[in-house]
Scaffold this motif. Structure first.
Motif, PDB file in Angstrom:
ATOM      1  N   ILE A 181       0.770  -1.066   0.382  1.00 20.04           N
ATOM      2  CA  ILE A 181       0.322  -0.261  -0.522  1.00 20.04           C
ATOM      3  C   ILE A 181       1.253   0.948   0.213  1.00 20.04           C
ATOM      4  O   ILE A 181       0.833   2.266  -0.826  1.00 20.04           O
ATOM      5  CB  ILE A 181      -1.329  -0.146   1.270  1.00 20.04           C
ATOM      6  N   GLY A 182       2.002   0.917   0.255  1.00 18.01           N
ATOM      7  CA  GLY A 182       2.821   2.716   0.894  1.00 18.01           C
ATOM      8  C   GLY A 182       3.010   3.139   0.224  1.00 18.01           C
ATOM      9  O   GLY A 182       3.604   3.873  -0.832  1.00 18.01           O
ATOM     10  N   THR A 183       3.940   1.930  -0.952  1.00 18.02           N
ATOM     11  CA  THR A 183       5.404   1.925  -2.430  1.00 18.02           C
ATOM     12  C   THR A 183       3.878   2.312  -3.315  1.00 18.02           C
ATOM     13  O   THR A 183       4.526   3.128  -4.540  1.00 18.02           O
ATOM     14  CB  THR A 183       5.063   0.316  -2.285  1.00 18.02           C
ATOM     15  N   SER A 184       2.850   1.996  -3.228  1.00 15.14           N
ATOM     16  CA  SER A 184       1.662   2.348  -4.199  1.00 15.14           C
ATOM     17  C   SER A 184       1.484   3.770  -4.793  1.00 15.14           C
ATOM     18  O   SER A 184       0.956   4.655  -5.202  1.00 15.14           O
ATOM     19  CB  SER A 184       0.043   1.510  -4.387  1.00 15.14           C
ATOM     20  N   PHE A 185       1.313   4.477  -3.084  1.00 10.77           N
ATOM     21  CA  PHE A 185       1.963   5.775  -3.351  1.00 10.77           C
ATOM     22  C   PHE A 185       3.029   6.510  -3.016  1.00 10.77           C
ATOM     23  O   PHE A 185       2.980   8.362  -3.369  1.00 10.77           O
ATOM     24  CB  PHE A 185       0.565   6.141  -1.626  1.00 10.77           C
ATOM     25  N   SER A 197       6.067   8.324  -3.869  1.00 11.60           N
ATOM     26  CA  SER A 197       6.555   9.229  -5.931  1.00 11.60           C
ATOM     27  C   SER A 197       8.647   8.162  -6.121  1.00 11.60           C
ATOM     28  O   SER A 197       9.043   7.631  -5.514  1.00 11.60           O
ATOM     29  CB  SER A 197       7.093  11.072  -5.363  1.00 11.60           C
ATOM     30  N   GLN A 198       8.339   9.200  -6.764  1.00 13.84           N
ATOM     31  CA  GLN A 198      10.184   8.848  -7.862  1.00 13.84           C
ATOM     32  C   GLN A 198      11.141   8.712  -6.549  1.00 13.84           C
ATOM     33  O   GLN A 198      11.293   8.054  -6.879  1.00 13.84           O
ATOM     34  CB  GLN A 198      10.208   9.320  -9.012  1.00 13.84           C
ATOM     35  N   SER A 199      11.466   9.354  -5.911  1.00 16.40           N
ATOM     36  CA  SER A 199      12.254   9.757  -4.842  1.00 16.40           C
ATOM     37  C   SER A 199      11.937   8.948  -3.994  1.00 16.40           C
ATOM     38  O   SER A 199      13.109   8.369  -3.959  1.00 16.40           O
ATOM     39  CB  SER A 199      12.535  11.319  -4.110  1.00 16.40           C
ATOM     40  N   ASP A 200      10.586   8.880  -3.609  1.00 18.76           N
ATOM     41  CA  ASP A 200      10.726   7.574  -2.745  1.00 18.76           C
ATOM     42  C   ASP A 200      11.343   6.185  -3.379  1.00 18.76           C
ATOM     43  O   ASP A 200      11.727   5.116  -2.398  1.00 18.76           O
ATOM     44  CB  ASP A 200       8.979   7.508  -2.360  1.00 18.76           C
ATOM     45  N   ILE A 201      11.340   6.038  -4.170  1.00 21.01           N
ATOM     46  CA  ILE A 201      11.293   5.072  -4.970  1.00 21.01           C
ATOM     47  C   ILE A 201      13.255   4.775  -4.885  1.00 21.01           C
ATOM     48  O   ILE A 201      13.508   2.947  -4.398  1.00 21.01           O
ATOM     49  CB  ILE A 201      10.847   4.397  -6.422  1.00 21.01           C
ATOM     50  N   ILE A 202      13.702   5.876  -5.517  1.00 20.75           N
ATOM     51  CA  ILE A 202      15.136   5.865  -5.244  1.00 20.75           C
ATOM     52  C   ILE A 202      16.160   5.532  -4.405  1.00 20.75           C
ATOM     53  O   ILE A 202      16.429   5.051  -4.050  1.00 20.75           O
ATOM     54  CB  ILE A 202      15.454   7.293  -6.050  1.00 20.75           C
ATOM     55  N   GLY A 222      13.835  -1.794  -1.554  1.00 20.76           N
ATOM     56  CA  GLY A 222      12.604  -2.374  -1.338  1.00 20.76           C
ATOM     57  C   GLY A 222      11.406  -1.961  -1.262  1.00 20.76           C
ATOM     58  O   GLY A 222      10.740  -0.796  -1.938  1.00 20.76           O
ATOM     59  N   LEU A 223      10.981  -2.311  -0.672  1.00 20.95           N
ATOM     60  CA  LEU A 223       8.936  -1.811  -1.032  1.00 20.95           C
ATOM     61  C   LEU A 223       8.826  -0.275   0.232  1.00 20.95           C
ATOM     62  O   LEU A 223       9.612  -0.733   1.195  1.00 20.95           O
ATOM     63  CB  LEU A 223       8.244  -2.804   0.124  1.00 20.95           C
ATOM     64  N   VAL A 224       8.645   0.566  -0.417  1.00 19.83           N
ATOM     65  CA  VAL A 224       8.531   1.934   0.949  1.00 19.83           C
ATOM     66  C   VAL A 224       7.209   2.199   2.156  1.00 19.83           C
ATOM     67  O   VAL A 224       5.997   1.813   1.350  1.00 19.83           O
ATOM     68  CB  VAL A 224       7.877   3.030  -0.020  1.00 19.83           C
ATOM     69  N   LEU A 225       7.259   1.346   2.807  1.00 16.69           N
ATOM     70  CA  LEU A 225       6.646   1.080   3.827  1.00 16.69           C
ATOM     71  C   LEU A 225       6.110   2.493   4.266  1.00 16.69           C
ATOM     72  O   LEU A 225       4.891   2.572   4.741  1.00 16.69           O
ATOM     73  CB  LEU A 225       7.380   1.071   5.327  1.00 16.69           C
ATOM     74  N   TRP A 226       6.625   3.558   4.388  1.00 13.47           N
ATOM     75  CA  TRP A 226       5.092   5.021   4.852  1.00 13.47           C
ATOM     76  C   TRP A 226       6.314   6.044   3.649  1.00 13.47           C
ATOM     77  O   TRP A 226       7.815   6.449   4.063  1.00 13.47           O
ATOM     78  CB  TRP A 226       5.995   4.991   6.204  1.00 13.47           C
ATOM     79  N   PRO A 227       5.505   6.136   2.947  1.00 14.37           N
ATOM     80  CA  PRO A 227       6.145   7.162   1.581  1.00 14.37           C
ATOM     81  C   PRO A 227       6.665   8.627   1.970  1.00 14.37           C
ATOM     82  O   PRO A 227       5.532   8.960   2.985  1.00 14.37           O
ATOM     83  CB  PRO A 227       5.287   7.269   0.295  1.00 14.37           C
ATOM     84  N   HIS A 271       6.925  11.518   0.238  1.00  9.58           N
ATOM     85  CA  HIS A 271       6.189  12.613  -0.401  1.00  9.58           C
ATOM     86  C   HIS A 271       4.745  11.782  -1.273  1.00  9.58           C
ATOM     87  O   HIS A 271       4.472  11.084  -2.620  1.00  9.58           O
ATOM     88  CB  HIS A 271       7.118  12.619  -1.683  1.00  9.58           C
ATOM     89  N   PRO A 272       3.927  11.229  -0.340  1.00  5.14           N
ATOM     90  CA  PRO A 272       2.762  10.143  -1.050  1.00  5.14           C
ATOM     91  C   PRO A 272       2.168  11.011  -1.975  1.00  5.14           C
ATOM     92  O   PRO A 272       2.222  12.128  -2.233  1.00  5.14           O
ATOM     93  CB  PRO A 272       2.321  10.544   0.197  1.00  5.14           C
ATOM     94  N   THR A 273       1.575  10.269  -3.250  1.00  8.20           N
ATOM     95  CA  THR A 273       1.549  11.188  -4.164  1.00  8.20           C
ATOM     96  C   THR A 273       0.100   9.384  -4.895  1.00  8.20           C
ATOM     97  O   THR A 273       0.440   9.013  -4.604  1.00  8.20           O
ATOM     98  CB  THR A 273       2.126  10.974  -5.834  1.00  8.20           C
ATOM     99  N   THR A 274      -0.746  10.241  -5.332  1.00 10.76           N
ATOM    100  CA  THR A 274      -2.130   9.394  -6.503  1.00 10.76           C
ATOM    101  C   THR A 274      -1.940   9.012  -7.794  1.00 10.76           C
ATOM    102  O   THR A 274      -2.770   8.512  -8.087  1.00 10.76           O
ATOM    103  CB  THR A 274      -3.283   9.805  -5.899  1.00 10.76           C
ATOM    104  N   GLU A 275      -0.094   9.314  -8.213  1.00 15.30           N
ATOM    105  CA  GLU A 275      -0.213   9.198  -9.661  1.00 15.30           C
ATOM    106  C   GLU A 275      -0.141   7.750 -10.206  1.00 15.30           C
ATOM    107  O   GLU A 275      -0.483   7.501 -10.987  1.00 15.30           O
ATOM    108  CB  GLU A 275       1.356   9.745  -9.789  1.00 15.30           C
TER     109      GLU A 275
END
Length: 286
Positions: A31-35, A37-42, A46-51, A53-57
Motif C-alpha cells: 500500500i505504501g509503495t503504491s503511494f 513518488s519517484q524520490s521515495d522509490i529511489i 525495496g517496498l516503501v513502508l511510509w512514503p 512524498h505520497p502521491t496518487t499518480e
C-alpha cells in the motif's frame, strides 16, 4: 480446560505478534509503495513502508489508461455471475445427493469425488472447451470450474445433518422437494452458504490460468490476467495518455495489486462470523 500459565500466555502473545507482523508488513509495504513518488522509490530499493512524498499518480496512471478499469469490470461480472451459478448448481446437486431415495446418487457422488483425486489434464480440458464453443468467451472462465467437489461435499454433509423430522413435517404439510429446499433447508444454511460463496468468489476473482488458456483476445482478460501480465512479466499498461507524466513502474505495479486485493478485503469481514461455523459443518456428528 486448565487455566493457562503466564508463560503460556506470553508465548501465545509473541507468536501471534510475529504472525500479525509477517502478514501486515508486506501488506502495508504494498500500500505504501503504491503511494510512493519517484524520490521515495529511489531512496528505498525495496517496498516503501511510509512514503515521505505520497502521491496518487500511480492510481491515476492505472485507472486512466482504461485497461485495468475494463479488466476490473470483467472480473466483477465474472465473479458475480460465476459465484451465483456455482452456488445454485452446488445447492441443487448437494440437496439431491443428500436424499437417500434418489436413484444413482452414490454413483454421482463418487464421480464428483474422483475429480478431486484425478485431474484430466490441460490438453483434454482445452479440447473440451474448444469443442463446446466456449473458447475465447467469458463463459470459459465459469463453465470449466462451475462445481467444486469440496464445496459439494461440505454442503451435502450439512443437508444430511439436518433433522429428518424437518423433512417429514414439510412432506406432511404437502410440500414438495423444491419447496422444502427453498423454505426449510436454505434458511437454515446461511452459514455454510456464505462460506462456499466466499470460496467460489475468491476462486473466480483470482483465476488467471483459465484466462491464459481459453482467452485469446486481451479485451476479455480479467483483472488477475492483467495483473500477471503487467506485474510479473513487466509489460506496460496500454492506453496511457500520450505525453502524460507516468508514476514509477514499481508504484504502478503495487497500485494494481491493491486494486486486485481490496474487493476481497471488503467482502470478507461481512462473512467472517459465518466462516468458522460453516467450515466446521459436518465435522462433528451426533
Amino acid at each position: 480446560m486448565e487455566k493457562p500459565t503466564r508463560i503460556g500466555l506470553l508465548g501465545k502473545g509473541i507468536v501471534l505478534t510475529l504472525v500479525v507482523a509477517a502478514v501486515a508488513y508486506p501488506l502495508l509495504g504494498v500500500i505504501g509503495t503504491s503511494f510512493a513518488s519517484q524520490s521515495d522509490i529511489i531512496k528505498s530499493p525495496g517496498l516503501v513502508l511510509w512514503p515521505e512524498h505520497p502521491t496518487t499518480e500511480a492510481y491515476r496512471t492505472v485507472l486512466g489508461g482504461g485497461v485495468v478499469t475494463h479488466a476490473l469490470l470483467i472480473s466483477i461480472g465474472v465473479t458475480l455471475v460465476g459465484t451465483a451459478c456455482s452456488v445454485l448448481v452446488t445447492i441443487g446437486m448437494a440437496y439431491g445427493l443428500s436424499r437417500r431415495d434418489v436413484t444413482g446418487s452414490r454413483f454421482i457422488l463418487m464421480t464428483a469425488l474422483l475429480t478431486m483425486l484425478f485431474d484430466p489434464g490441460i490438453i483434454p480440458k482445452f479440447l473440451t472447451v474448444k469443442e463446446l464453443g466456449l473458447y475465447d468467451t467469458l463463459a470459459s472462465l465459469v463453465m470449466p470450474t462451475l462445481v467444486s467437489a469440496f464445496n459439494l461435499v461440505v454442503l451435502r454433509s450439512f443437508f444430511m445433518n439436518l433433522p429428518e423430522e424437518l423433512y417429514d413435517a414439510a412432506k406432511v404439510d404437502g410440500a414438495g422437494d423444491l419447496r422444502i429446499l427453498i423454505q426449510v433447508v436454505l434458511p437454515l444454511s446461511k452459514a455454510v452458504l456464505a462460506v462456499i460463496s466466499l470460496f467460489y468468489a475468491v476462486t473466480y476473482w483470482n483465476a488467471f490460468f483459465n484466462a491464459m488458456l481459453y482467452l485469446n483476445d486481451s479485451q476479455n482478460w480479467p483483472l488477475a490476467m492483467v495483473l500477471r501480465t503487467f506485474v510479473l512479466q513487466g509489460q506496460s499498461l496500454e492506453g496511457a495518455s500520450a505525453g502524460e507524466t507516468l508514476a514509477p513502474q514499481q508504484s504502478v505495479q503495487m497500485a494494481v495489486l491493491v486494486i486486485a486485493v481490496v474487493p476481497i478485503l471488503c467482502v470478507y469481514p461481512f462473512l467472517q462470523r459465518y466462516f468458522t461455523k460453516g467450515v466446521l459443518t459436518g465435522a462433528v456428528k451426533g
